[in-house]
Design a protein around this motif. Structure first.
Motif, PDB file in Angstrom:
ATOM      1  N   GLN A 101       0.833  -1.201   0.000  1.00 16.02           N
ATOM      2  CA  GLN A 101       0.000   0.000   0.000  1.00 16.02           C
ATOM      3  C   GLN A 101       0.874   1.260   0.000  1.00 16.02           C
ATOM      4  O   GLN A 101       0.643   2.200  -0.758  1.00 16.02           O
ATOM      5  N   TRP A 105       1.304   4.086  -3.060  1.00 15.43           N
ATOM      6  CA  TRP A 105       1.062   5.515  -2.849  1.00 15.43           C
ATOM      7  C   TRP A 105       2.310   6.328  -3.167  1.00 15.43           C
ATOM      8  O   TRP A 105       2.230   7.423  -3.749  1.00 15.43           O
ATOM      9  N   VAL A 200      -6.246   3.475  -1.724  1.00 18.70           N
ATOM     10  CA  VAL A 200      -4.859   3.253  -1.315  1.00 18.70           C
ATOM     11  C   VAL A 200      -4.534   4.185  -0.149  1.00 18.70           C
ATOM     12  O   VAL A 200      -4.114   3.752   0.920  1.00 18.70           O
ATOM     13  N   TYR A 273      -2.966  -1.432 -11.599  1.00 24.83           N
ATOM     14  CA  TYR A 273      -3.252  -1.459 -10.162  1.00 24.83           C
ATOM     15  C   TYR A 273      -3.848  -2.815  -9.771  1.00 24.83           C
ATOM     16  O   TYR A 273      -3.421  -3.431  -8.781  1.00 24.83           O
TER      17      TYR A 273
END
Length: 298
Positions: A101, A105, A200, A273
């Protein structure tokens, strides 16, 4: 995916027959092959669209925007979970590990600031954000996104500009552009079987599109550049200018060194993604700005 984006600024009657979409106004009627349509913006509050038409549009993944009393987008009709492995996608999202995660980001923010830096380069302000790009940490723990934006917007629109001031006309143009691109991101998320509320970074319990707001960050600088190039502080957000902003989705960005429309880039990013979640590693594609040009269809 189609390439025609229909902007209906006046009240219209929208229907489908024989795989043709008919948009009928007071003085004229136009037909469009369903297979060529990407999206529809209905600005007129008295416009009519049949249930059968909505069903046919949803079946083909065609997005429909509706507007409020100020003629600004306030709703979007999306296809309903027609992905073949929706449960699997949900499980992958729910099981997203903290390290991945943070990596995702970091990649999103690094990509965003890189694009902001390129926007400034195009506008004659060289590599203002270069150091911030290089120092984005996992999870953006040093909050380089906010630091970059503070510098970026004042360099782009002037030292007195702030995103929080609704009285500044530029913000109306930016918000309109962001809302349009956000709708396309949401469409892509749903059609790939992902849950748009599982983000996210964004995690607002009242926001059904947290993931759309995450992935939108990459594309915001494209809106900024388009507004900077095409509009002045004295321009009004009228129907003609809204139509120009709406058509931004057909402009090119770069992915893997190839020119793709923003609409296609959104799908490529969302697909990468989903693949990142499935394989539990950061496979997120990078989307880059060059000089904004309308896509040339063969």
């Amino acid at each position: 995916m189609g390439y025609i984006n229909i902007f209906a600024s006046n009240d219209v009657y929208v229907s489908v027959k024989n795989n043709q979409l008919t948009v009928k106004g007071e003085n004229k009627s136009q037909d469009f092959p369903l297979e060529d349509i990407n999206s529809i913006m209905l600005e007129g509050l008295q416009s009519t669209i049949t249930t059968y038409t909505l069903s046919q549009l949803a079946e083909r993944g065609i997005i429909v925007f509706v507007c409020d009393n100020s003629h600004l987008p306030n709703g979007v009709v999306l296809p309903f979970m027609n992905y073949y492995q929706t449960l699997s996608q949900y499980q992958n999202q729910a099981n997203l590990s903290k390290p991945l995660q943070k990596q995702l980001w970091q990649t999103i923010i690094k990509n965003k600031i890189t694009n902001q830096n390129e926007v400034l380069n195009i506008c004659g302000k060289r590599d203002v954000l270069k150091e911030l790009i290089a120092s984005v940490l996992s999870g953006d723990n040093s909050n380089n996104e906010a630091k970059a934006s503070l510098i970026y917007f004042k360099k782009l629109f002037g030292k007195n500009f702030t995103r929080r001031d609704d009285e500044q006309p530029v913000n109306a143009f930016l918000n309109y552009g962001y809302s349009v691109v956000r709708g396309f991101v949401a469409r892509s998320i749903v059609t790939h079987g992902l849950m748009p509320f599982l983000g996210v970074f964004h995690a607002n319990m009242y926001n059904a599109y947290n993931l759309a707001d995450d992935l939108l960050e990459v594309f915001r600088p494209a809106v900024d550049l388009f507004v900077k190039i095409n509009f002045s502080e004295n321009d009004e957000l009228n129907s003609a200018n809204k139509s120009m902003l709406y058509n931004l989705i057909n402009y090119d960005l770069l992915v893997d060194g190839q020119k793709q429309t923003i609409s296609n880039c959104i799908d490529i990013l969302v697909e990468s993604y989903a693949k990142s979640l499935k394989e539990n590693k950061n496979l997120l594609k990078q989307i880059y700005i060059s000089r904004l040009e309308i896509h040339k269809y063969e």
